[in-house]
Write a protein that holds these residues in place. Structure first.
Motif, PDB file in Angstrom:
ATOM      1  N   ALA A 126       0.840  -1.203   0.000  1.00 35.93           N
ATOM      2  CA  ALA A 126       0.000   0.000   0.000  1.00 35.93           C
ATOM      3  C   ALA A 126       0.871   1.248   0.000  1.00 35.93           C
ATOM      4  CB  ALA A 126      -0.929  -0.035   1.198  1.00 35.93           C
ATOM      5  N   ASP A 127       1.914   1.213   0.822  1.00 32.15           N
ATOM      6  CA  ASP A 127       2.809   2.369   0.864  1.00 32.15           C
ATOM      7  C   ASP A 127       3.416   2.635  -0.500  1.00 32.15           C
ATOM      8  OD1 ASP A 127       4.121   1.787   4.209  1.00 32.15           O
ATOM      9  OD2 ASP A 127       2.335   2.841   3.472  1.00 32.15           O
ATOM     10  N   ARG A 128       3.887   1.576  -1.122  1.00 35.19           N
ATOM     11  CA  ARG A 128       4.550   1.749  -2.411  1.00 35.19           C
ATOM     12  C   ARG A 128       3.602   2.278  -3.466  1.00 35.19           C
ATOM     13  NH1 ARG A 128       8.253  -3.233  -4.153  1.00 35.19           N
ATOM     14  NH2 ARG A 128       8.483  -1.933  -6.003  1.00 35.19           N
ATOM     15  N   LEU A 129       2.381   1.723  -3.428  1.00 36.46           N
ATOM     16  CA  LEU A 129       1.435   2.159  -4.445  1.00 36.46           C
ATOM     17  C   LEU A 129       1.039   3.606  -4.224  1.00 36.46           C
ATOM     18  CD1 LEU A 129      -0.812  -0.967  -4.859  1.00 36.46           C
ATOM     19  CD2 LEU A 129       0.525   0.173  -6.602  1.00 36.46           C
ATOM     20  N   THR A 130       0.890   3.966  -2.951  1.00 37.41           N
ATOM     21  CA  THR A 130       0.508   5.338  -2.658  1.00 37.41           C
ATOM     22  C   THR A 130       1.540   6.308  -3.201  1.00 37.41           C
ATOM     23  OG1 THR A 130      -0.386   4.437  -0.624  1.00 37.41           O
ATOM     24  CG2 THR A 130      -0.342   6.820  -0.834  1.00 37.41           C
ATOM     25  N   GLU A 131       2.794   5.915  -3.090  1.00 39.90           N
ATOM     26  CA  GLU A 131       3.839   6.826  -3.561  1.00 39.90           C
ATOM     27  C   GLU A 131       3.728   7.120  -5.040  1.00 39.90           C
ATOM     28  OE1 GLU A 131       7.960   5.949  -2.657  1.00 39.90           O
ATOM     29  OE2 GLU A 131       7.241   5.307  -0.695  1.00 39.90           O
ATOM     30  N   THR A 132       3.279   6.104  -5.788  1.00 41.78           N
ATOM     31  CA  THR A 132       3.227   6.327  -7.229  1.00 41.78           C
ATOM     32  C   THR A 132       1.946   7.017  -7.653  1.00 41.78           C
ATOM     33  OG1 THR A 132       2.216   4.174  -7.541  1.00 41.78           O
ATOM     34  CG2 THR A 132       4.602   4.257  -7.682  1.00 41.78           C
ATOM     35  N   MET A 133       1.020   7.139  -6.701  1.00 38.75           N
ATOM     36  CA  MET A 133      -0.235   7.762  -7.115  1.00 38.75           C
ATOM     37  C   MET A 133      -0.133   9.267  -7.050  1.00 38.75           C
ATOM     38  SD  MET A 133      -2.751   5.233  -5.134  1.00 38.75           S
ATOM     39  CE  MET A 133      -4.205   4.833  -6.015  1.00 38.75           C
ATOM     40  N   GLU A 134      -1.199   9.894  -7.538  1.00 35.12           N
ATOM     41  CA  GLU A 134      -1.156  11.353  -7.537  1.00 35.12           C
ATOM     42  C   GLU A 134      -1.272  11.861  -6.111  1.00 35.12           C
ATOM     43  OE1 GLU A 134      -3.933  10.712 -11.341  1.00 35.12           O
ATOM     44  OE2 GLU A 134      -4.651  11.926  -9.671  1.00 35.12           O
ATOM     45  N   ASP A 135      -0.887  13.114  -5.976  1.00 41.25           N
ATOM     46  CA  ASP A 135      -0.962  13.743  -4.656  1.00 41.25           C
ATOM     47  C   ASP A 135      -2.379  13.718  -4.130  1.00 41.25           C
ATOM     48  OD1 ASP A 135       1.577  16.189  -5.298  1.00 41.25           O
ATOM     49  OD2 ASP A 135       1.594  14.329  -4.144  1.00 41.25           O
ATOM     50  N   LYS A 137      -4.107  11.207  -3.167  1.00 39.63           N
ATOM     51  CA  LYS A 137      -4.785   9.913  -3.201  1.00 39.63           C
ATOM     52  C   LYS A 137      -3.961   8.897  -2.427  1.00 39.63           C
ATOM     53  CE  LYS A 137      -7.553   9.802  -7.290  1.00 39.63           C
ATOM     54  NZ  LYS A 137      -7.498   9.419  -8.666  1.00 39.63           N
ATOM     55  N   THR A 138      -4.624   7.979  -1.792  1.00 36.79           N
ATOM     56  CA  THR A 138      -3.890   6.912  -1.106  1.00 36.79           C
ATOM     57  C   THR A 138      -4.493   5.567  -1.452  1.00 36.79           C
ATOM     58  OG1 THR A 138      -5.333   7.130   0.787  1.00 36.79           O
ATOM     59  CG2 THR A 138      -3.224   8.269   0.889  1.00 36.79           C
ATOM     60  N   MET A 139      -3.710   4.564  -1.218  1.00 38.56           N
ATOM     61  CA  MET A 139      -4.151   3.208  -1.506  1.00 38.56           C
ATOM     62  C   MET A 139      -4.764   2.611  -0.260  1.00 38.56           C
ATOM     63  SD  MET A 139      -4.177   1.252  -4.025  1.00 38.56           S
ATOM     64  CE  MET A 139      -4.398  -0.403  -4.494  1.00 38.56           C
ATOM     65  N   ASP A 140      -5.949   2.066  -0.422  1.00 35.94           N
ATOM     66  CA  ASP A 140      -6.630   1.500   0.720  1.00 35.94           C
ATOM     67  C   ASP A 140      -6.110   0.096   1.001  1.00 35.94           C
ATOM     68  OD1 ASP A 140     -10.132   1.110   1.577  1.00 35.94           O
ATOM     69  OD2 ASP A 140      -8.321   1.477   2.759  1.00 35.94           O
ATOM     70  N   TYR A 141      -5.950  -0.232   2.283  1.00 34.13           N
ATOM     71  CA  TYR A 141      -5.466  -1.568   2.618  1.00 34.13           C
ATOM     72  C   TYR A 141      -6.411  -2.641   2.105  1.00 34.13           C
ATOM     73  CZ  TYR A 141      -1.752  -0.158   5.848  1.00 34.13           C
ATOM     74  OH  TYR A 141      -0.614   0.338   6.405  1.00 34.13           O
ATOM     75  N   ALA A 142      -7.684  -2.312   2.127  1.00 32.41           N
ATOM     76  CA  ALA A 142      -8.671  -3.335   1.776  1.00 32.41           C
ATOM     77  C   ALA A 142      -8.452  -3.833   0.350  1.00 32.41           C
ATOM     78  CB  ALA A 142     -10.073  -2.769   1.928  1.00 32.41           C
ATOM     79  N   GLU A 143      -8.128  -2.888  -0.536  1.00 29.60           N
ATOM     80  CA  GLU A 143      -7.930  -3.289  -1.922  1.00 29.60           C
ATOM     81  C   GLU A 143      -6.755  -4.234  -2.059  1.00 29.60           C
ATOM     82  OE1 GLU A 143      -8.514   0.162  -4.376  1.00 29.60           O
ATOM     83  OE2 GLU A 143      -7.388  -0.882  -5.947  1.00 29.60           O
ATOM     84  N   VAL A 144      -5.692  -3.890  -1.349  1.00 25.72           N
ATOM     85  CA  VAL A 144      -4.504  -4.750  -1.408  1.00 25.72           C
ATOM     86  C   VAL A 144      -4.816  -6.113  -0.816  1.00 25.72           C
ATOM     87  CG1 VAL A 144      -2.097  -4.951  -0.786  1.00 25.72           C
ATOM     88  CG2 VAL A 144      -3.056  -2.707  -1.229  1.00 25.72           C
ATOM     89  N   ILE A 196      -7.240  -2.285   8.594  1.00 26.57           N
ATOM     90  CA  ILE A 196      -7.836  -1.009   8.226  1.00 26.57           C
ATOM     91  C   ILE A 196      -6.731  -0.004   8.125  1.00 26.57           C
ATOM     92  CG2 ILE A 196      -9.617   0.666   8.784  1.00 26.57           C
ATOM     93  CD1 ILE A 196     -10.636  -1.408  10.798  1.00 26.57           C
ATOM     94  N   GLY A 197      -6.774   0.752   7.143  1.00 21.95           N
ATOM     95  CA  GLY A 197      -5.755   1.783   7.059  1.00 21.95           C
ATOM     96  C   GLY A 197      -5.512   2.146   5.623  1.00 21.95           C
ATOM     97  N   LYS A 198      -4.662   3.117   5.473  1.00 24.26           N
ATOM     98  CA  LYS A 198      -4.327   3.535   4.132  1.00 24.26           C
ATOM     99  C   LYS A 198      -2.825   3.577   3.984  1.00 24.26           C
ATOM    100  CE  LYS A 198      -8.328   5.985   2.797  1.00 24.26           C
ATOM    101  NZ  LYS A 198      -9.326   6.258   3.758  1.00 24.26           N
ATOM    102  N   GLY A 199      -2.407   3.538   2.784  1.00 23.69           N
ATOM    103  CA  GLY A 199      -0.976   3.592   2.571  1.00 23.69           C
ATOM    104  C   GLY A 199      -0.416   4.938   2.969  1.00 23.69           C
ATOM    105  N   LYS A 200       0.785   4.917   3.462  1.00 21.21           N
ATOM    106  CA  LYS A 200       1.372   6.174   3.893  1.00 21.21           C
ATOM    107  C   LYS A 200       2.414   6.585   2.881  1.00 21.21           C
ATOM    108  CE  LYS A 200       0.559   5.424   8.754  1.00 21.21           C
ATOM    109  NZ  LYS A 200      -0.353   4.337   8.477  1.00 21.21           N
ATOM    110  N   ARG A 201       2.320   7.821   2.549  1.00 20.61           N
ATOM    111  CA  ARG A 201       3.301   8.347   1.604  1.00 20.61           C
ATOM    112  C   ARG A 201       4.504   8.823   2.383  1.00 20.61           C
ATOM    113  NH1 ARG A 201       2.001  10.764  -3.541  1.00 20.61           N
ATOM    114  NH2 ARG A 201      -0.201  10.587  -3.013  1.00 20.61           N
ATOM    115  N   ARG A 202       5.649   8.633   1.770  1.00 19.52           N
ATOM    116  CA  ARG A 202       6.850   9.123   2.447  1.00 19.52           C
ATOM    117  C   ARG A 202       6.931  10.612   2.199  1.00 19.52           C
ATOM    118  NH1 ARG A 202      12.326   6.761   0.659  1.00 19.52           N
ATOM    119  NH2 ARG A 202      11.009   6.724  -1.152  1.00 19.52           N
TER     120      ARG A 202
END
Lengths: 503, 310
Positions: A126-135, A137-144, A196-202
């Motif tokens: 999730a973290d990795r995907l969030t980084e590649t997404m646009e500002d 937006k975050t990746m939801d854990y549920a999807e992963v 539950i949670g969302k990806g964290k962007r660095r």
């Protein structure tokens, strides 16, 4: 293990894990299973380092351990598993095609880390995907998690064997090495986690509003102290399942080439009308390739895929392709001729292939010297006199496949060495460019002006830039070539394995 | 006396065209001794007027066919001055038919010494009674056959050889033409976009069809039979470009042989060139000498350098 295989393993281990692991690994491959102290003694490394190296190897499923009598634990390296490291890119790519980026990253993480818990995987991906997404937006854990579950359902990932819970009333000392068990049924059972949670962007500290980061940080550390819900349940990538998929792909594409039509891969359902489907099946069954056979008429006709035949055809096609590229199409004609007719005399070869006697002889001897074709002697008289013996040319597919496989291993080792050589040659230049990039990055972070950035960039002259370009291109080419040769290896290995199983 | 005996025997043979036994002759001419009878019969045999046959009762003497007798008498008149040896050799060569016979075999059959054989052969050749034909199997071997006979295929090699030379270009041209024909047929079938069964069946061509096409093209000076075309099509199969199936066909359908027909179809290879041959190592001629630190190594491999620059 042949010399070529050992060399290849050594190169792979060194590239992925470093010198020490390579030394231990190669030693184990060469000498078979050995206990800890003997490894340390023979390789001359300290016990501590050996332990660390073994940890790494075991984590990546490259070394297994067994408890022998008298409580001695022996470690054994799995050479074939080491060679699978070549195929990692292909596994990741397959996951990508089937489950898109999420799947790709999940499999990549699992392969890179050997074994991981589900929650750890999900979090990281999730973290990795969030980084590649646009500002924003975050990746939801549920999807992963969903993708993870799907991967488990289709058996692409499986649970690692674990230590069974022992009763505490066991009086004796704990065993020297735990015995790992895994139940068939449990292998793909996904634990009930509510992640539950969302990806964290660095985030760098000044991209957000100033208040937030500070508030977030104490909460973040608090998160880490919570126990991970699925501790002890580790997952690994199921390589055999991937191999099955590759095999199916190979067969489908072979049939597609023959049939000139677009086929969906098995076992996905077809969406063409039933009548057309029937005809296709009949065509497949009648085709001289003999991949599909009809066995019985229950349910309107039972069709069976003859896997061994299919693998055999693919292997012979590989052999033919190699002969064609190496020796020319006339040689390929002779090769196919001997393949089809099993045993032929010199004169018969000339007649069937319609190639002049001199040329035919030349080509047969060339192929003979490279061990694609072998000679079978049938004496007419008990004294085996050469003038009174039949000499028949024949192709032994199994031994030719083995010979070619060995050549593949050596080729990949050559390619890897060349790649390392190219990199080493340009080491100075690479280091320089890395330094420049680091400087630029830090300057951008501190908000430098365009002019200054421009100046720094010009530190790398144009011809140097050209050289870097060439280097990158060459390294990519060599990498791609490794993967292509690995495809050949896969076909040949599958065929050899299938043939050995039937014997 | 002997002359009379031979005449009488000939008359008897004409009376009984199926042949007479020695017993019959003895009955007819009881006054002739067995030895004289034998001499007479032998003379007739050597003159070629009688045939000697074996039946389950014994030996039969039969008058030679008037047709056969024709050239023989002509030959007899020619050979007036030749000795028996030449006649013997000639007989042996005639028996070999259109396959011809090797000089060594003539020697075995006639038991004559080599020098004699050679002399006789030269004689017969100059008289234009026999000719020597070079065999395609072993180019040094010469087989002899009667002058006016067409040499058999196995000797000259058939349509693919002209004057003992294998016509590889001719074979290549035919090869390509056949393949183009089959390819275009498969193309039209594919483009017709009908249901797959029909598509596949219409992409097939029988060997008869291909033969007709090639004959109509007229690229061959020599007449080609359907079997010749089938050998060419077989080479295409060994090239991996064409596949063949045999179907049962009713007797009498055009192109069927012994109740079945051979159908040919152009096909694609089932895999593209395999990964190994895309790397320079797959095709390298000095592969076995290559190792790190040696004269030839991956680091200094010139094939790799060229390939990387491509």
């Amino acid at each position: 293990m042949t010399q070529a295989e050992i060399k290849l393993c050594s190169l792979l281990l060194q590239e992925h894990f470093g010198e020490i692991v390579e030394k231990i690994g190669v030693h184990l491959i060469r000498t078979g299973s050995q206990p800890l102290r003997v490894i340390a003694h023979d390789t001359g490394t300290s016990l501590d380092q050996v332990k660390k190296a073994l940890c790494v190897l075991i984590q990546h499923n490259l070394v297994i351990y067994q408890v022998h009598k008298r409580g001695v634990v022996e470690y054994e390296a799995q050479c074939s598993r080491v060679l699978r490291m070549l195929r990692y890119p292909r596994y990741i790519y397959t996951a990508k095609t089937l489950y898109s980026d999420t799947g790709e990253l999940i499999v990549e993480e699992l392969l890179l880390n050997g074994k991981m818990t589900m929650s750890a995987v999900v979090k990281k991906v999730a973290d990795r995907l969030t980084e590649t997404m646009e500002d924003g937006k975050t990746m939801d854990y549920a999807e992963v998690s969903n993708t993870f579950v799907r991967l488990a359902d289709t058996h692409f990932v499986q649970r690692c064997p674990f230590v069974p819970a022992t009763e505490n009333s066991d009086p004796g000392p704990p065993p020297p090495a735990p015995t790992l068990v895994i139940n068939e049924k449990d292998m793909y059972l996904v634990p009930k986690l509510s992640l539950i949670g969302k990806g964290k962007r660095r985030r760098s500290s000044d991209e957000d509003a100033t208040g937030e980061p500070k508030a977030k940080r104490p909460k973040h550390t608090a998160d880490n102290k919570e126990p991970i819900p699925d501790d002890g349940i580790y997952w690994q990538a199921n390589l055999d399942r991937f191999h099955q998929h590759f095999r199916d792909q190979g067969i489908v594409s072979a049939v597609a080439n023959r049939m000139d039509q677009i086929f969906r891969s098995l076992p996905v359902g077809y969406n063409i009308s039933k009548q057309v489907l029937d005809q296709y099946l009949t065509l497949l069954a009648d085709d001289p390739l003999e991949f599909v056979g009809k066995s019985g008429d229950s349910g309107g006709g039972m069709y069976v895929i003859n896997l061994h035949k299919a693998l055999g055809s693919l292997a012979t096609a590989t052999l033919e392709s190699v002969v064609q590229e190496r020796f020319g199409s006339r040689c390929a004609r002779i090769f196919r001729l001997v393949l089809q007719k099993k045993h032929l005399e010199q004169k018969q070869v000339e007649d069937f292939a319609m190639i002049p006697a001199k040329e035919a002889k030349d080509m047969l001897y060339k192929m003979l010297s490279e061990n694609f074709i072998s000679l079978q002697e049938i004496p007419k008289t008990p004294d085996h006199a050469p003038s009174r013996t039949f000499y028949l040319y024949t192709v032994n597919i199994l031994s030719a496949a083995r010979m070619l496989l060995h050549r593949c291993y050596k080729s990949i080792a050559n390619l890897i060495e060349r790649r390392q050589f190219e990199t080493k040659e340009n080491k100075r230049l690479l280091e320089k460019s890395q330094r420049v990039e680091a400087i630029i990055a830090s300057m951008q972070a501190t908000g430098a002006e365009e002019a200054q950035l421009q100046e720094i960039e010009e530190m790398i002259t144009a011809p140097e830039r050209q050289q870097l370009e060439t280097l990158k291109r060459n390294v990519n080419k060599l990498d791609a070539s490794e993967i292509q040769v690995d495809e050949t290896i896969f076909l040949l290995e599958s065929y050899i394995e299938s043939t050995m199983k039937r014997q | 006396m002997r002359f009379l005996a031979t005449l009488r025997i000939i008359e008897l043979c004409h009376q009984f065209p199926h042949g007479i036994t020695d017993q019959v002759i003895q009955n007819e001419m009881p006054h002739i001794e067995a030895q004289q009878r034998a001499v007479a019969i032998n003379r007739l045999l050597s003159m070629g007027q009688l045939d000697l046959l074996r039946s389950n009762t014994g030996l039969l003497y039969r008058i030679k066919d008037s047709q056969n007798a024709g050239p023989v008498s002509f030959f007899l008149s020619k050979m007036k001055g030749s000795d028996n040896q030449e006649k013997l050799v000639y007989q042996i060569i005639e028996d070999a038919g259109n396959k011809g016979i090797w000089s060594r075999d003539i020697r075995y059959k006639s038991n004559l010494p080599l020098t004699e054989i050679n002399k006789i052969l030269k004689n017969l050749e100059s008289k234009k009674l026999i000719k020597a034909v070079k065999s395609v199997a072993a180019s040094k071997k010469k087989v002899y056959m009667l002058y006016n006979l067409q040499p058999d295929r196995s000797v000259t090699g058939g349509a693919w050889y002209s004057d003992q030379d294998f016509e590889s270009e001719f074979v290549e041209v035919l090869n390509q033409q056949c393949f183009k024909f089959l390819q275009s047929k498969a193309e039209t079938a594919r483009e017709s976009k009908q249901n797959p069964m029909i598509q596949r069946n219409s992409s097939f061509a029988s060997s008869h069809e291909v033969w007709k096409y090639i004959c109509e093209l007229g690229i061959s000076k020599v007449e080609l039979s359907m079997e010749d075309i089938e050998t060419i099509l077989n080479t295409l199969i060994y090239d991996g470009k064409v596949e063949m199936t045999i179907i049962a066909a009713k007797e009498g359908t055009v192109g069927s042989v012994d109740g079945h027909m051979k159908l040919y179809r152009a096909v694609n290879p089932i895999i593209p060139p395999t990964g190994l041959v895309r790397a320079p190592c797959g095709l390298c001629p000095v592969f076995d000498d290559c190792h790190e630190g040696g004269e030839i190594s991956p680091s200094n491999c010139i094939y790799m350098t060229e390939w990387l620059e491509f």
